[in-house]
Design a protein around this motif. Structure first.
Motif, PDB file in Angstrom:
ATOM      1  N   TYR A  35       0.838  -1.187   0.000  1.00 49.28           N
ATOM      2  CA  TYR A  35       0.000   0.000   0.000  1.00 49.28           C
ATOM      3  C   TYR A  35       0.881   1.248   0.000  1.00 49.28           C
ATOM      4  CZ  TYR A  35      -4.198  -2.622   1.513  1.00 49.28           C
ATOM      5  OH  TYR A  35      -5.267  -3.476   1.607  1.00 49.28           O
ATOM      6  N   GLN A  37       0.447   5.315   1.444  1.00 53.79           N
ATOM      7  CA  GLN A  37      -0.399   6.210   2.236  1.00 53.79           C
ATOM      8  C   GLN A  37       0.244   7.582   2.293  1.00 53.79           C
ATOM      9  OE1 GLN A  37      -0.987   5.347   6.462  1.00 53.79           O
ATOM     10  NE2 GLN A  37      -3.071   6.141   6.342  1.00 53.79           N
ATOM     11  N   GLN A  41      -4.056  10.858   4.508  1.00 55.10           N
ATOM     12  CA  GLN A  41      -4.940  10.202   3.535  1.00 55.10           C
ATOM     13  C   GLN A  41      -5.201   8.746   3.907  1.00 55.10           C
ATOM     14  OE1 GLN A  41      -6.202  11.978   0.758  1.00 55.10           O
ATOM     15  NE2 GLN A  41      -5.258  13.696   1.853  1.00 55.10           N
ATOM     16  N   LEU A  43      -5.521   4.592   2.728  1.00 50.12           N
ATOM     17  CA  LEU A  43      -4.561   3.676   2.143  1.00 50.12           C
ATOM     18  C   LEU A  43      -4.941   3.384   0.698  1.00 50.12           C
ATOM     19  CD1 LEU A  43      -5.096   2.695   5.360  1.00 50.12           C
ATOM     20  CD2 LEU A  43      -3.167   1.279   4.713  1.00 50.12           C
ATOM     21  N   LEU A  92       3.453   0.687   2.948  1.00 56.09           N
ATOM     22  CA  LEU A  92       3.106  -0.327   3.940  1.00 56.09           C
ATOM     23  C   LEU A  92       2.890  -1.672   3.261  1.00 56.09           C
ATOM     24  CD1 LEU A  92       0.481   1.990   5.518  1.00 56.09           C
ATOM     25  CD2 LEU A  92       2.191   0.913   6.953  1.00 56.09           C
ATOM     26  N   PHE A 104      -0.671  -5.191   9.267  1.00 62.62           N
ATOM     27  CA  PHE A 104       0.259  -4.309   8.588  1.00 62.62           C
ATOM     28  C   PHE A 104       1.659  -4.322   9.197  1.00 62.62           C
ATOM     29  CE2 PHE A 104      -2.207  -1.992   5.482  1.00 62.62           C
ATOM     30  CZ  PHE A 104      -3.503  -2.296   5.860  1.00 62.62           C
ATOM     31  N   GLY A 105       2.635  -4.119   8.319  1.00 65.81           N
ATOM     32  CA  GLY A 105       3.976  -3.834   8.771  1.00 65.81           C
ATOM     33  C   GLY A 105       4.054  -2.411   9.285  1.00 65.81           C
ATOM     34  N   PRO A 106       5.200  -2.046   9.863  1.00 70.48           N
ATOM     35  CA  PRO A 106       5.329  -0.717  10.478  1.00 70.48           C
ATOM     36  C   PRO A 106       5.453   0.415   9.471  1.00 70.48           C
ATOM     37  CG  PRO A 106       7.371  -1.933  10.662  1.00 70.48           C
ATOM     38  CD  PRO A 106       6.362  -2.891  10.111  1.00 70.48           C
ATOM     39  N   ARG A 109       8.877   5.180   5.575  1.00 70.72           N
ATOM     40  CA  ARG A 109       8.675   6.593   5.236  1.00 70.72           C
ATOM     41  C   ARG A 109       9.712   7.011   4.216  1.00 70.72           C
ATOM     42  NH1 ARG A 109       5.621   9.756   8.640  1.00 70.72           N
ATOM     43  NH2 ARG A 109       4.699   8.621  10.379  1.00 70.72           N
TER      44      ARG A 109
ATOM     45  N   LYS B  42       2.076   5.632  13.289  1.00 67.61           N
ATOM     46  CA  LYS B  42       2.048   4.193  13.519  1.00 67.61           C
ATOM     47  C   LYS B  42       1.323   3.464  12.373  1.00 67.61           C
ATOM     48  CE  LYS B  42       3.943   4.472  17.625  1.00 67.61           C
ATOM     49  NZ  LYS B  42       3.134   4.286  18.844  1.00 67.61           N
ATOM     50  N   ARG B  43       1.408   2.153  12.403  1.00 70.01           N
ATOM     51  CA  ARG B  43       0.727   1.357  11.387  1.00 70.01           C
ATOM     52  C   ARG B  43      -0.756   1.244  11.716  1.00 70.01           C
ATOM     53  NH1 ARG B  43       3.669  -4.249  12.591  1.00 70.01           N
ATOM     54  NH2 ARG B  43       5.108  -2.913  13.723  1.00 70.01           N
ATOM     55  N   PRO B  44      -1.626   0.984  10.738  1.00 72.65           N
ATOM     56  CA  PRO B  44      -3.033   0.695  11.039  1.00 72.65           C
ATOM     57  C   PRO B  44      -3.140  -0.601  11.835  1.00 72.65           C
ATOM     58  CG  PRO B  44      -2.727   1.209   8.708  1.00 72.65           C
ATOM     59  CD  PRO B  44      -1.364   1.011   9.283  1.00 72.65           C
ATOM     60  N   PHE B  89     -10.257   3.929  10.290  1.00 73.33           N
ATOM     61  CA  PHE B  89     -10.611   3.580   8.915  1.00 73.33           C
ATOM     62  C   PHE B  89     -11.564   2.389   8.916  1.00 73.33           C
ATOM     63  CE2 PHE B  89      -7.746   6.254   6.573  1.00 73.33           C
ATOM     64  CZ  PHE B  89      -6.614   6.400   7.362  1.00 73.33           C
ATOM     65  N   TRP B 101     -11.181   0.751   1.123  1.00 71.16           N
ATOM     66  CA  TRP B 101     -11.036   1.540   2.336  1.00 71.16           C
ATOM     67  C   TRP B 101     -11.892   2.807   2.307  1.00 71.16           C
ATOM     68  CZ3 TRP B 101      -7.853  -0.030   6.340  1.00 71.16           C
ATOM     69  CH2 TRP B 101      -7.048  -1.137   6.072  1.00 71.16           C
ATOM     70  N   ALA B 103     -12.304   6.798   3.748  1.00 75.38           N
ATOM     71  CA  ALA B 103     -11.351   7.912   3.735  1.00 75.38           C
ATOM     72  C   ALA B 103     -10.751   8.202   5.104  1.00 75.38           C
ATOM     73  CB  ALA B 103     -12.016   9.159   3.184  1.00 75.38           C
TER      74      ALA B 103
END
Lengths: 113, 111
Positions: A35, A37, A41, A43, A92, A104-106, A109, B42-44, B89, B101, B103
């Motif tokens: 993904y 992001q 916003q 994903l 991600l 999800f992975g961390p 960036r 952080k991650r979702p 989300f 997904w 928004a």
């Protein structure tokens, strides 16, 4: 749930270069996804990484720009090629273990200058 | 294709009050509806999910309701606490492992 790691956690790159992001899972998983992001916003799915075959890309994403590998059931890579500042984002990976539940992975960036 | 709409985009509630976030989906074949919480940087993280054969599911202060006829599902958080502040989300899937997904909703808990 599976333990997922990503490398690198962050990077600053020059335009025109490429970056490969790794996603490692501590157990075998059926599905792996990549993904993007943007800040603030939702994903956006780039592609589904298929083990032993080509990735399945979503509309707007192409293999030449985002080549993906999935050599086995625990590992995948996403390469962001010929980067431009518009590629600056969080990338991600996620995994699904046949439950339709994605973890999800961390994230990675990426800043492209 | 499937479309998921999420409202509101921002929700501010007093600590201790309840928060409700709503999502609608367009494809009646969708049968799996997860909710994710994403804290800043952080991650979702999956917090709760529901499948189409169930109308409601609860986990401590969090509950999700599903109305298949109206094609909408909602996240309910009771007795909100400062640590509930995050972006939430919703998503929908129809057994093909792809999530569509919403928004996102930024939830702000006021002390």
């Amino acid at each position: 749930s599976a333990v997922i790691s990503q490398k690198p956690s962050r990077d600053i790159c020059q335009r025109g270069t490429s970056l490969t992001i790794q996603c490692q899972v501590d157990s075998q998983v059926t599905m792996m996804f990549w993904y993007r992001q943007q800040p603030g916003q939702s994903l956006t799915l780039i592609a589904t990484a298929n083990q032993g075959s080509e990735a399945t890309y979503e509309s707007g994403f192409v293999i030449d720009k985002f080549p993906i590998s999935r050599p086995n059931l625990t590992f995948s890579t996403l390469t962001v090629s010929n980067m431009s500042p518009e590629d600056s984002s969080i990338y991600l990976c996620s995994v699904d273990q046949l439950q339709e539940t994605q973890y999800f992975g961390p994230g990675t960036r990426l800043l492209v200058l | 294709g499937e479309n998921v709409e999420q409202h509101p985009s921002t929700l501010s509630v007093q600590e201790g009050d309840s928060a409700v976030i709503k999502c609608t989906y367009s494809d009646s074949a969708s049968n799996y509806f997860p909710w994710y919480k994403q804290e800043l940087g952080k991650r979702p993280q999956l917090i709760i999910d529901i499948r189409s054969n169930v109308g409601e599911k609860k986990d401590q202060r969090i509950a999700v309701t599903l109305n298949k006829t109206a094609k909408h599902f909602s996240l309910h958080i009771t007795e909100t606490q400062p640590e509930d502040s995050a972006v939430y989300f919703c998503a929908a899937s129809k057994s093909n492992y792809q999530l569509i997904w919403g928004a996102g909703t930024k939830l702000i808990i006021k002390p």
